[in-house]
Design a protein around this motif. Structure first.
Motif, PDB file in Angstrom:
ATOM      1  N   ALA A  51     -17.851  13.595 -10.126  1.00  0.00           N
ATOM      2  CA  ALA A  51     -18.279  12.994  -8.819  1.00  0.00           C
ATOM      3  C   ALA A  51     -17.229  13.217  -7.547  1.00  0.00           C
ATOM      4  CB  ALA A  51     -18.285  11.658  -8.845  1.00  0.00           C
ATOM      5  N   LEU A  52     -15.872  13.434  -8.220  1.00  0.00           N
ATOM      6  CA  LEU A  52     -14.834  13.892  -7.002  1.00  0.00           C
ATOM      7  C   LEU A  52     -14.889  15.360  -6.912  1.00  0.00           C
ATOM      8  CD1 LEU A  52     -14.388  10.828  -7.348  1.00  0.00           C
ATOM      9  CD2 LEU A  52     -11.839  11.429  -7.076  1.00  0.00           C
ATOM     10  N   SER A  54     -13.332  18.574  -4.749  1.00  0.00           N
ATOM     11  CA  SER A  54     -12.455  18.955  -3.926  1.00  0.00           C
ATOM     12  C   SER A  54     -12.974  19.181  -2.378  1.00  0.00           C
ATOM     13  CB  SER A  54     -11.739  20.589  -4.099  1.00  0.00           C
ATOM     14  OG  SER A  54     -10.979  20.780  -3.330  1.00  0.00           O
ATOM     15  N   LEU A  72     -17.882  10.002   2.098  1.00  0.00           N
ATOM     16  CA  LEU A  72     -16.887   9.141   1.494  1.00  0.00           C
ATOM     17  C   LEU A  72     -15.801   9.832   0.853  1.00  0.00           C
ATOM     18  CD1 LEU A  72     -19.177   6.472  -0.035  1.00  0.00           C
ATOM     19  CD2 LEU A  72     -17.558   5.824   1.520  1.00  0.00           C
ATOM     20  N   THR A  73     -14.643   9.814   1.595  1.00  0.00           N
ATOM     21  CA  THR A  73     -13.616  10.639   1.199  1.00  0.00           C
ATOM     22  C   THR A  73     -12.313   9.845   0.766  1.00  0.00           C
ATOM     23  OG1 THR A  73     -12.892  10.966   3.489  1.00  0.00           O
ATOM     24  CG2 THR A  73     -14.191  12.593   2.810  1.00  0.00           C
ATOM     25  N   LEU A  74     -11.454  10.610  -0.100  1.00  0.00           N
ATOM     26  CA  LEU A  74     -10.275   9.773  -0.507  1.00  0.00           C
ATOM     27  C   LEU A  74      -9.165  10.914  -0.847  1.00  0.00           C
ATOM     28  CD1 LEU A  74     -10.234   8.741  -4.236  1.00  0.00           C
ATOM     29  CD2 LEU A  74     -12.320   9.966  -3.282  1.00  0.00           C
ATOM     30  N   GLU A  75      -7.952  10.284  -0.925  1.00  0.00           N
ATOM     31  CA  GLU A  75      -6.802  11.244  -1.249  1.00  0.00           C
ATOM     32  C   GLU A  75      -6.107  10.650  -2.534  1.00  0.00           C
ATOM     33  OE1 GLU A  75      -3.912  11.748   1.741  1.00  0.00           O
ATOM     34  OE2 GLU A  75      -5.423  12.535   3.252  1.00  0.00           O
ATOM     35  N   ASP A  76      -5.746  11.614  -3.219  1.00  0.00           N
ATOM     36  CA  ASP A  76      -5.186  11.155  -4.853  1.00  0.00           C
ATOM     37  C   ASP A  76      -3.736  10.888  -4.451  1.00  0.00           C
ATOM     38  OD1 ASP A  76      -3.976  13.591  -4.832  1.00  0.00           O
ATOM     39  OD2 ASP A  76      -5.014  14.134  -6.618  1.00  0.00           O
ATOM     40  N   ARG A  77      -3.071  10.550  -5.527  1.00  0.00           N
ATOM     41  CA  ARG A  77      -1.459  10.357  -5.551  1.00  0.00           C
ATOM     42  C   ARG A  77      -0.729  11.328  -4.746  1.00  0.00           C
ATOM     43  NH1 ARG A  77      -0.625   7.865 -10.838  1.00  0.00           N
ATOM     44  NH2 ARG A  77       1.392   7.542 -10.418  1.00  0.00           N
ATOM     45  N   LYS A  80      -4.060  15.198  -2.256  1.00  0.00           N
ATOM     46  CA  LYS A  80      -4.839  16.202  -2.315  1.00  0.00           C
ATOM     47  C   LYS A  80      -6.319  15.511  -1.868  1.00  0.00           C
ATOM     48  CE  LYS A  80      -7.392  19.161  -5.398  1.00  0.00           C
ATOM     49  NZ  LYS A  80      -8.013  20.088  -4.394  1.00  0.00           N
ATOM     50  N   TYR A  82     -10.334  14.707  -1.640  1.00  0.00           N
ATOM     51  CA  TYR A  82     -11.609  14.461  -2.369  1.00  0.00           C
ATOM     52  C   TYR A  82     -12.640  14.092  -1.503  1.00  0.00           C
ATOM     53  CZ  TYR A  82      -8.809  15.684  -6.580  1.00  0.00           C
ATOM     54  OH  TYR A  82      -8.171  16.337  -7.386  1.00  0.00           O
ATOM     55  N   LEU A  84     -16.610  12.248  -2.453  1.00  0.00           N
ATOM     56  CA  LEU A  84     -17.681  11.491  -3.536  1.00  0.00           C
ATOM     57  C   LEU A  84     -18.840  12.267  -3.344  1.00  0.00           C
ATOM     58  CD1 LEU A  84     -16.536   7.852  -3.581  1.00  0.00           C
ATOM     59  CD2 LEU A  84     -16.648   9.384  -5.613  1.00  0.00           C
TER      60      LEU A  84
ATOM     61  N   PHE B  17      -9.952  16.955 -13.759  1.00  0.00           N
ATOM     62  CA  PHE B  17     -11.436  16.642 -13.393  1.00  0.00           C
ATOM     63  C   PHE B  17     -11.883  17.647 -14.130  1.00  0.00           C
ATOM     64  CE2 PHE B  17      -9.779  14.340 -10.045  1.00  0.00           C
ATOM     65  CZ  PHE B  17     -10.469  13.003  -9.923  1.00  0.00           C
ATOM     66  N   LEU B  72      -7.594   5.038  -7.549  1.00  0.00           N
ATOM     67  CA  LEU B  72      -8.135   5.993  -6.443  1.00  0.00           C
ATOM     68  C   LEU B  72      -8.812   4.926  -5.430  1.00  0.00           C
ATOM     69  CD1 LEU B  72      -9.475   8.598  -8.737  1.00  0.00           C
ATOM     70  CD2 LEU B  72      -7.694   9.085  -6.967  1.00  0.00           C
ATOM     71  N   THR B  73      -8.305   4.987  -4.309  1.00  0.00           N
ATOM     72  CA  THR B  73      -8.689   3.862  -3.280  1.00  0.00           C
ATOM     73  C   THR B  73      -9.439   4.946  -1.906  1.00  0.00           C
ATOM     74  OG1 THR B  73      -6.678   3.976  -2.298  1.00  0.00           O
ATOM     75  CG2 THR B  73      -7.028   2.253  -3.719  1.00  0.00           C
ATOM     76  N   LEU B  74     -10.182   4.437  -1.175  1.00  0.00           N
ATOM     77  CA  LEU B  74     -10.690   4.994  -0.026  1.00  0.00           C
ATOM     78  C   LEU B  74     -11.346   3.974   0.836  1.00  0.00           C
ATOM     79  CD1 LEU B  74     -14.293   6.065  -0.615  1.00  0.00           C
ATOM     80  CD2 LEU B  74     -13.148   5.028  -2.393  1.00  0.00           C
ATOM     81  N   TYR B 118     -12.592   5.445 -13.304  1.00  0.00           N
ATOM     82  CA  TYR B 118     -11.553   6.432 -12.568  1.00  0.00           C
ATOM     83  C   TYR B 118     -10.094   6.050 -12.884  1.00  0.00           C
ATOM     84  CZ  TYR B 118     -15.877   8.238 -10.713  1.00  0.00           C
ATOM     85  OH  TYR B 118     -16.970   8.858 -10.552  1.00  0.00           O
ATOM     86  N   ASP B 120      -6.124   7.343 -11.538  1.00  0.00           N
ATOM     87  CA  ASP B 120      -5.259   8.496 -11.055  1.00  0.00           C
ATOM     88  C   ASP B 120      -3.950   8.744 -11.659  1.00  0.00           C
ATOM     89  OD1 ASP B 120      -4.737  10.489  -9.234  1.00  0.00           O
ATOM     90  OD2 ASP B 120      -4.149   9.237  -7.542  1.00  0.00           O
ATOM     91  N   ARG B 132      -9.007  12.358 -15.192  1.00  0.00           N
ATOM     92  CA  ARG B 132      -8.878  11.027 -14.078  1.00  0.00           C
ATOM     93  C   ARG B 132     -10.438  10.564 -13.915  1.00  0.00           C
ATOM     94  NH1 ARG B 132      -5.370  13.074  -9.258  1.00  0.00           N
ATOM     95  NH2 ARG B 132      -6.223  15.098  -9.709  1.00  0.00           N
ATOM     96  N   GLU B 133     -11.565  11.264 -14.345  1.00  0.00           N
ATOM     97  CA  GLU B 133     -12.870  10.663 -14.125  1.00  0.00           C
ATOM     98  C   GLU B 133     -13.314  10.806 -15.975  1.00  0.00           C
ATOM     99  OE1 GLU B 133     -15.340  12.310 -11.237  1.00  0.00           O
ATOM    100  OE2 GLU B 133     -17.171  11.911 -12.435  1.00  0.00           O
TER     101      GLU B 133
END
Lengths: 406, 406
Positions: A51-52, A54, A72-77, A80, A82, A84, B17, B72-74, B118, B120, B132-133
């Motif tokens: 689902a995530l 790049s 809906l976007t996010l960044e990992d630790r 980077k 991603y 959804l 992933f 993983l947060t958004l 999920y 991270d 991670r997923e």
């Protein structure tokens, strides 16, 4: 949506997000399985992409920018980026590119997913019809020629028609603009429902259906007056051409000459949306009505009220007897629910069962103490008294010619 | 993991992933269905909660802070904060709170999900073992007393045992610390595998199993010398107590007196992890071996090489005949694959089939041109020549006592 809440099928968590409670989840299981059967009959193979996705992948086709508001976007630790995924054209094109070299002999390939997709709707509304997280079928064809793409498109359209027929839903295939997806042409699949937000015109003479636009209310095919219907889009299919395969270098090797970009097609069905739309189309304001193939349970048995004459006569014995009888009908096996809320009257529970829309309702009322015991059986709204043996006969006949999607 | 890549089962997209290609996805479908059957036999009902959980909900139990590094947060378009849930104790407690008032008569309730979760991971590794997923079963018990929680815990443990038995996997239940989850006690479910990162000690005398810690290598139960095994954690079960129900006000009404916090239990199985771990446990370096119940296909048929004598004699006719014969065995229906890569020799395709680990391999070699035609049939590694009729008899006998999970 109010009925779905009242019947304990769904619960909103936050705006646009929903918990599917066990009865709704069970209906969704049935619908997903039916879709799998229909789609696989066209030769499609299931896979699962993450689902995530790049964000960089979507930048390559320009959609990261174009669709930004609804992503809906996010960044990992590691910072980077991603998104959804709401859809997977880029991810599939990248996969095809990754599988190089693909020979023309290996094509066509049809790949599909059934998974949750995400869209950050500005105003989520109408419950499951426009949620921010939703179950969706997405299928992708990879072809070596436009002719082949059209053939597969036809096969997938047939699979859609089988699906909607199995659900006894009247869904109209209408030509549609391709919009942001690109490609040469597309069709929307529209389910007539008075609460729908779209409008289609359907010709009563030649059955041609089209989106209602400013070209008037006459049938574009035969020129007669068309009927105007409110409707809900439940599917969308596209011939995509090479937009995604060129951007992501997904090529195949033809019989001679250099590699060529793969011609792609894609096919979507909003599954939770279809579930909700079919209820919109079939239900009344006061009672849910399901396509029989996806009713959470095909039958419910209502036992006597605690303390009643019947309760004192046989307690739950007759319920168990009817339960076993129903489970002896292959089509009903493991699909029968017992309403064991003995504290409530049979009448009250009959009203609740009608509201929930179980196709078969069986009450162990006064006559269940007769010899032989007889039960109040309601099938598709018509009620009759019958013995367990008669009941099995009626249901065996009814389900003898079960319409499967094959 | 190398073998999974080589066999075309999975493809990494970005770090941690994975795309599950059709054969792996098919195995996962089988595993998910088997888990559903086993878990539902304990009375659990499936539901679906959104993957996007409000971050505020996790703040209430303190886990937003404690687990922050791995979440993983958004934010959505309205800057509302969400996390992609690794687990759902908070969300289930909120749902139970939302369903108030719940009477003690309605308990216990067991709810479960099969969905993607999920995490991270700082260093995703070992492919599907630490992605991670990942697909995960998570089940939650709601109880009115500790006794009832223990009863349900026992029932769920039995369901786990049925599952692992159906997979013919030796999984050890070991006492474990509850860690960040809280609660009174927990067990890990550890699959012995030489490549595993965990260590357990298993007593050959009394079968007691425990995590290997500094209490030495003797059995804690009977005092004898225990065997030390490398292992992979495939499940974890907990009695949670009231940590989540108190924080989120999930209460039930007892027979008398004020509402009390619900006692919770929870049950996890990493499904993609179990798939990968079972391959780790059963396979060699050169060839995959599947639990039979989840092999992508139970059987593969290898047709003659294009241009060979057999090809000229009967082309694909014998393949079709064997295909129909296999499909006449109920347990194999729709579970047979045809290797139609006619360009490759039978020998090469036999090697590939062995590497992929299909339980039944049938080659239409030289003897397929005899009268009557005979096929090279390899079942569980042993090869014999037989006619189509003999083949059906052998397989019907073999699958007559299919072990289902009931």
């Amino acid at each position: 949506m109010v009925l779905l809440l009242e019947c304990g099928l769904v619960r909103p968590t936050t705006s646009g997000f929903f918990t599917l409670l066990p009865l709704a989840r069970r209906a969704l299981d049935k619908l997903e399985n039916l879709i799998k059967t229909c789609i696989e009959s066209s030769g499609a193979q299931r896979l699962s992409l993450p689902a995530l996705t790049s964000a960089g992948l979507w930048a390559k086709t320009g959609r990261l920018e174009n669709a930004a508001a609804e992503l809906l976007t996010l960044e990992d630790r590691h910072n980077k980026k991603y998104l959804l995924a709401p859809t997977y054209e880029e991810a599939i094109a990248e996969l095809l590119s990754d599988l190089k070299p693909i020979s023309y002999k290996q094509l066509p390939i049809i790949l599909y997913q059934i998974s949750n997709k995400y869209r950050d709707e500005l105003r989520p509304k109408h419950g499951l019809l426009r949620a921010r997280e939703f179950s969706m079928l997405d299928a992708y064809g990879a072809h070596a020629s436009s002719d082949c793409a059209l053939q597969v498109y036809g096969r997938m359209a047939t699979a859609y028609e089988h699906l909607f027929r199995a659900l006894h839903l009247k869904v109209h295939k209408v030509e549609a603009p391709s919009g942001d997806m690109g490609g040469s042409f597309s069709h929307e699949w529209q389910l007539a429902a008075t609460s729908g937000e779209d409008q289609i015109k359907v010709c009563p003479s030649c059955s041609h259906a089209a989106l209602l636009n400013d070209e008037g209310t006459r049938c574009q095919s035969c020129g007669k007056d068309a009927e105007i219907l409110q409707s809900i889009e439940v599917g969308h299919t596209f011939i995509l051409g090479t937009k995604y395969s060129e951007a992501l270098e997904a090529t195949y090797c033809p019989p001679s000459g250099p590699p060529l970009p793969i011609i792609m097609s894609c096919y979507g069905i909003g599954i939770t949306r279809l579930l909700a739309a079919s209820l919109e189309a079939l239900s009344t304001e006061k009672a849910l009505r399901w396509p029989k193939a996806i009713a959470p349970y095909s039958a419910i048995i209502i036992g006597p009220k605690e303390g009643s004459k019947e309760w004192n006569d046989h307690g739950m014995d007759q319920v168990k007897l009817v339960y076993d009888a129903l489970n002896s009908v292959p089509a009903l096996r493991s699909d029968v629910l017992v309403d064991d809320r003995h504290g409530l009257t049979i009448g009250k529970r009959l009203l609740m069962a009608d509201k929930m829309g179980y196709p078969i309702v069986i009450a162990c009322g006064k006559e269940s103490s007769s010899n032989p015991p007889r039960y109040e059986v309601t099938i598709d709204g018509a009620t009759q008294l019958c013995t367990a043996q008669e009941l099995v006969q009626i249901l065996s006949d009814k389900y003898a010619h079960l319409e499967y999607c094959t």
